[in-house]
Design an enzyme around this catalytic site. Structure first.
Site, PDB file in Angstrom:
ATOM      1  N   ASP A  10      27.100  38.646  45.889  1.00 46.35           N
ATOM      2  CA  ASP A  10      26.723  38.920  44.500  1.00 46.35           C
ATOM      3  C   ASP A  10      25.453  39.742  44.408  1.00 46.35           C
ATOM      4  O   ASP A  10      25.287  40.519  43.464  1.00 46.35           O
ATOM      5  CB  ASP A  10      26.498  37.603  43.743  1.00 46.35           C
ATOM      6  CG  ASP A  10      27.798  36.951  43.305  1.00 46.35           C
ATOM      7  OD1 ASP A  10      28.842  37.625  43.322  1.00 46.35           O
ATOM      8  OD2 ASP A  10      27.758  35.756  42.945  1.00 46.35           O
TER       9      ASP A  10
ATOM     10  N   GLU B 102      39.517  36.805  43.528  1.00 50.04           N
ATOM     11  CA  GLU B 102      38.389  37.733  43.445  1.00 50.04           C
ATOM     12  C   GLU B 102      37.497  37.573  44.679  1.00 50.04           C
ATOM     13  O   GLU B 102      37.158  38.544  45.354  1.00 50.04           O
ATOM     14  CB  GLU B 102      37.597  37.426  42.164  1.00 50.04           C
ATOM     15  CG  GLU B 102      36.363  38.287  41.985  1.00 50.04           C
ATOM     16  CD  GLU B 102      35.498  37.816  40.823  1.00 50.04           C
ATOM     17  OE1 GLU B 102      34.668  38.617  40.373  1.00 50.04           O
ATOM     18  OE2 GLU B 102      35.630  36.651  40.380  1.00 50.04           O
ATOM     19  N   HIS B 103      37.086  36.351  44.947  1.00 44.46           N
ATOM     20  CA  HIS B 103      36.262  36.039  46.127  1.00 44.46           C
ATOM     21  C   HIS B 103      37.046  35.105  47.040  1.00 44.46           C
ATOM     22  O   HIS B 103      37.507  34.059  46.582  1.00 44.46           O
ATOM     23  CB  HIS B 103      34.965  35.337  45.734  1.00 44.46           C
ATOM     24  CG  HIS B 103      34.150  36.053  44.707  1.00 44.46           C
ATOM     25  ND1 HIS B 103      34.120  35.666  43.379  1.00 44.46           N
ATOM     26  CD2 HIS B 103      33.341  37.134  44.803  1.00 44.46           C
ATOM     27  CE1 HIS B 103      33.309  36.476  42.716  1.00 44.46           C
ATOM     28  NE2 HIS B 103      32.836  37.379  43.544  1.00 44.46           N
TER      29      HIS B 103
ATOM     30  N   HIS C  84      29.559  29.909  36.248  1.00 44.48           N
ATOM     31  CA  HIS C  84      29.575  31.100  35.386  1.00 44.48           C
ATOM     32  C   HIS C  84      30.003  30.741  33.969  1.00 44.48           C
ATOM     33  O   HIS C  84      29.325  31.069  33.012  1.00 44.48           O
ATOM     34  CB  HIS C  84      30.528  32.157  35.952  1.00 44.48           C
ATOM     35  CG  HIS C  84      29.896  33.038  36.978  1.00 44.48           C
ATOM     36  ND1 HIS C  84      28.907  33.933  36.669  1.00 44.48           N
ATOM     37  CD2 HIS C  84      30.120  33.169  38.307  1.00 44.48           C
ATOM     38  CE1 HIS C  84      28.542  34.579  37.765  1.00 44.48           C
ATOM     39  NE2 HIS C  84      29.259  34.131  38.766  1.00 44.48           N
TER      40      HIS C  84
ATOM     41  N   HIS D  34      59.989  78.730  34.663  1.00 47.04           N
ATOM     42  CA  HIS D  34      59.381  78.304  35.932  1.00 47.04           C
ATOM     43  C   HIS D  34      59.931  79.157  37.073  1.00 47.04           C
ATOM     44  O   HIS D  34      59.186  79.684  37.897  1.00 47.04           O
ATOM     45  CB  HIS D  34      59.705  76.825  36.223  1.00 47.04           C
ATOM     46  CG  HIS D  34      58.844  75.841  35.499  1.00 47.04           C
ATOM     47  ND1 HIS D  34      58.835  75.717  34.141  1.00 47.04           N
ATOM     48  CD2 HIS D  34      57.974  74.903  35.977  1.00 47.04           C
ATOM     49  CE1 HIS D  34      57.995  74.746  33.789  1.00 47.04           C
ATOM     50  NE2 HIS D  34      57.452  74.241  34.896  1.00 47.04           N
TER      51      HIS D  34
ATOM     52  N   GLN E 119      30.764  29.557  41.571  1.00 53.33           N
ATOM     53  CA  GLN E 119      31.550  30.331  40.613  1.00 53.33           C
ATOM     54  C   GLN E 119      31.825  29.521  39.352  1.00 53.33           C
ATOM     55  O   GLN E 119      31.860  30.061  38.250  1.00 53.33           O
ATOM     56  CB  GLN E 119      32.865  30.800  41.236  1.00 53.33           C
ATOM     57  CG  GLN E 119      32.665  31.757  42.404  1.00 53.33           C
ATOM     58  CD  GLN E 119      31.653  32.851  42.085  1.00 53.33           C
ATOM     59  OE1 GLN E 119      31.903  33.713  41.247  1.00 53.33           O
ATOM     60  NE2 GLN E 119      30.511  32.827  42.759  1.00 53.33           N
TER      61      GLN E 119
END
Length: 432
Positions: A364, A330-331, A265, A423, A262
Site C-alpha cells: 500500500d 485484489e490482494h 477500510h 477501398h 483490509q
C-alpha cells in the site's frame, strides 16, 4: 466473539456459498445516477459558477470566487516544509521506491523494415494532461497521491491536475506535501461528482484532461463511469479485498491482523483466509476474537468480517490455488514456505504478496508496485495501474513503392470481397 463465516471446500454447497460471498453489486442506484447526471450537466453548462456553488454547498465553506478554489503551489511547498521530519523521510523513501519500480514499465517506440523497404512500427507517447482525484476529509490518503501521480510523471504526462475535497475548507498537510514531492502541477480544492465533471469537460478555471484516475466514494465512481468516453478512466473500483493462502505455519496473529488490514477500510471490504490446516484456521479465529477488541476501528472491522469475510478449510494447497483463481482477489498473500513455486499456479490476482514476511500494507505504501488494483474479480482481465495507463500507442505504417504493389493486390481482393470498392480502387491506383 467475532462473527465470520467458516466454510469448507467439502461442503456440498461450497461453490454456491462462495459465489454469494463474492457477489458485489457495484452499479449505482437510480437516485445516485440521477444526482450525478444532474451535476455533470450543470458543470457543463455553467462551468466555474456551478463548481463554486457545489463546493460551497457540499464541502461547507465559503469560497468567494472560483479562483479561490485553486491551491497555490507555494501552499504545497509550505506543507512539505512544515510536516515532521519523520514523515518527510517516509515520503521520500516511498517516492523513490515507487518511482524506481515504475521506471521499468515505460513502453518504448519501435519499428522494423521489411525486405521491400516498408516500415512498420509503434510510436509510444504520453497523455498530455491527467486529472488525479484524491479523497479528502476524514479519509486523507497521501499514498493515493504517490500511486497515481508517480506513474503519470514517469510516463511523461505534461500536466497533472489534482482535485481534493476540503470539508470545512481544511486541507490535509500530508496530502499537499505528497503532491509537492511528486511534482503535481495544479491543485484544486474541489471534490465529488462536480470535480470529476470539471476535469472531464473543463470549467474555465479547471482545464479539461484526457484521463481521470484515483479513488472516491459512490458519487465519484458513478461520475467517472458517466464521463468515460469523453475522457479515459483508470477503473471503477469496488471495496478492498484480501485473500490469504496459508500452509498453517505462519503466526496466526499475523494472519488475523492481515485480514484486519483490509477489513478496516470499510464495512464492505472483504477478508478471506484459506488453508488446508483446520487446526490453524481455528487458531486464526481465536486470534481474531482476541485482537479485535484492541482495534481502533473495531466496529468497521467486525461488520466487514461478519458480512463479507470467511475462513475456508480446503483439501490441499492445489485446491487453495484453484479457489484463489476463482476469487481473483485484489490482494493475494501466499503465506507459505515456498511461495515462488506456488505462485506458478496463480492466474488471477491484482497483487501477489509472497512469503510470511510480506504483509499487504507494505504494498500500500512503499514496496514499489502500484496499490491501485482491480477489485470485484476484475483481476481476471485487468491489471494494476501503471505507467502504461498514461501512455498511448500509435501504429506506424510507411509502405514502399514495391510494398504498395504487393499489399495493394491483397487489400483490393479483400475490399472487393466486402463490397467496398472505393477501398479497393484507392489501393489499386498505386499498383504497378
Amino acid at each position: 466473539m467475532s462473527e465470520i463465516r467458516q466454510l469448507s471446500t467439502t461442503d456440498s454447497d461450497f461453490q454456491q456459498q462462495l459465489d454469494q460471498l463474492l457477489a458485489w453489486e457495484s452499479v449505482s442506484d437510480g437516485a445516485v445516477n440521477s444526482t450525478v447526471n444532474g451535476i455533470i450537466d450543470d458543470i457543463r453548462k455553467r462551468g466555474d459558477q456551478a463548481l463554486l456553488e457545489y463546493t460551497n454547498r457540499f464541502d461547507g465553506w465559503e469560497a468567494a470566487t472560483a479562483a479561490d478554489l485553486e491551491v497555490p503551489l507555494a501552499r504545497l511547498e509550505q506543507a512539505w516544509n512544515t510536516i515532521p521530519e519523520a514523515q518527510q523521510a517516509a515520503l521520500r523513501h516511498a517516492v523513490e521506491r515507487v518511482r524506481v519500480y515504475h521506471e521499468k514499465q515505460k513502453g518504448e517506440s519501435w519499428s522494423y523494415r521489411e525486405a521491400d523497404g516498408t516500415l512498420l512500427g509503434q510510436k509510444v507517447t504520453p497523455l498530455e494532461r491527467v486529472g488525479l482525484y484524491v479523497p479528502g476529509g476524514k479519509a486523507a490518503y497521501p499514498s493515493s497521491v504517490l500511486m497515481n501521480a508517480l506513474p503519470a510523471k514517469v510516463a511523461g504526462v505534461r500536466e497533472l491536475i489534482m482535485v481534493v475535497p476540503t470539508p470545512g475548507g481544511e486541507l490535509n498537510e500530508l496530502v499537499l506535501a505528497a503532491a509537492h514531492l511528486c511534482g503535481v502541477d495544479r491543485v484544486f480544492a474541489v471534490g465529488g461528482a462536480q470535480a470529476v465533471a470539471a476535469l472531464a469537460y473543463g470549467t474555465g478555471l479547471v482545464p479539461p484532461v484526457d484521463k481521470v484516475v484515483g479513488p472516491g466514494n459512490i458519487y465519484v465512481a458513478t461520475a467517472k463511469r458517466a464521463v468515460f468516453g469523453q475522457v479515459g478512466i483508470d477503473m471503477v473500483a469496488g471495496p478492498s479485498e484480501i485473500l490469504v493462502v496459508c500452509d498453517g505455519l505462519t503466526d496466526p496473529d499475523w494472519v488475523a491482523m492481515d485480514l484486519f488490514s483490509q477489513a478496516e477500510h470499510d464495512e464492505d471490504a472483504q477478508s478471506i483466509l484459506i488453508s488446508p490446516d483446520a487446526d490453524f484456521v481455528a487458531r486464526v479465529k481465536q486470534s481474531i476474537d482476541r485482537l479485535l477488541p484492541t482495534m481502533e476501528r473495531e466496529p468497521i472491522i467486525a461488520a466487514a468480517l461478519k458480512e463479507r469475510g470467511a475462513l475456508i478449510v480446503c483439501r490441499d494447497m492445489d485446491e487453495a490455488c484453484r479457489v484463489a483463481n476463482h476469487i481473483a482477489p485484489e490482494h493475494l498473500e501466499l503465506s507459505v514456505e515456498d511461495p515462488l513455486t506456488l505462485v506458478e499456479q496463480i492466474q488471477h490476482a491484482g497483487a501477489i504478496f509472497m512469503g510470511r514476511y510480506t504483509s499487504e500494507p507494505l504494498g500500500d505504501y512503499c514496496a514499489g508496485p502500484n496499490h491501485v488494483l482491480p477489485t470485484s474479480r476484475t483481476a481476471r482481465f485487468s491489471s494494476p495501474l501503471g505507467v502504461y495507463d498514461f501512455q498511448k500507442r500509435s501504429s506506424l505504417i510507411m509502405v514502399s513503392d514495391a510494398g504498395a504493389d504487393t499489399l495493394g493486390r491483397t487489400a483490393s481482393i479483400l475490399a472487393r470481397g466486402e463490397g467496398l470498392t472505393a477501398h479497393a480502387r484507392s489501393a489499386e491506383y498505386r499498383l504497378k
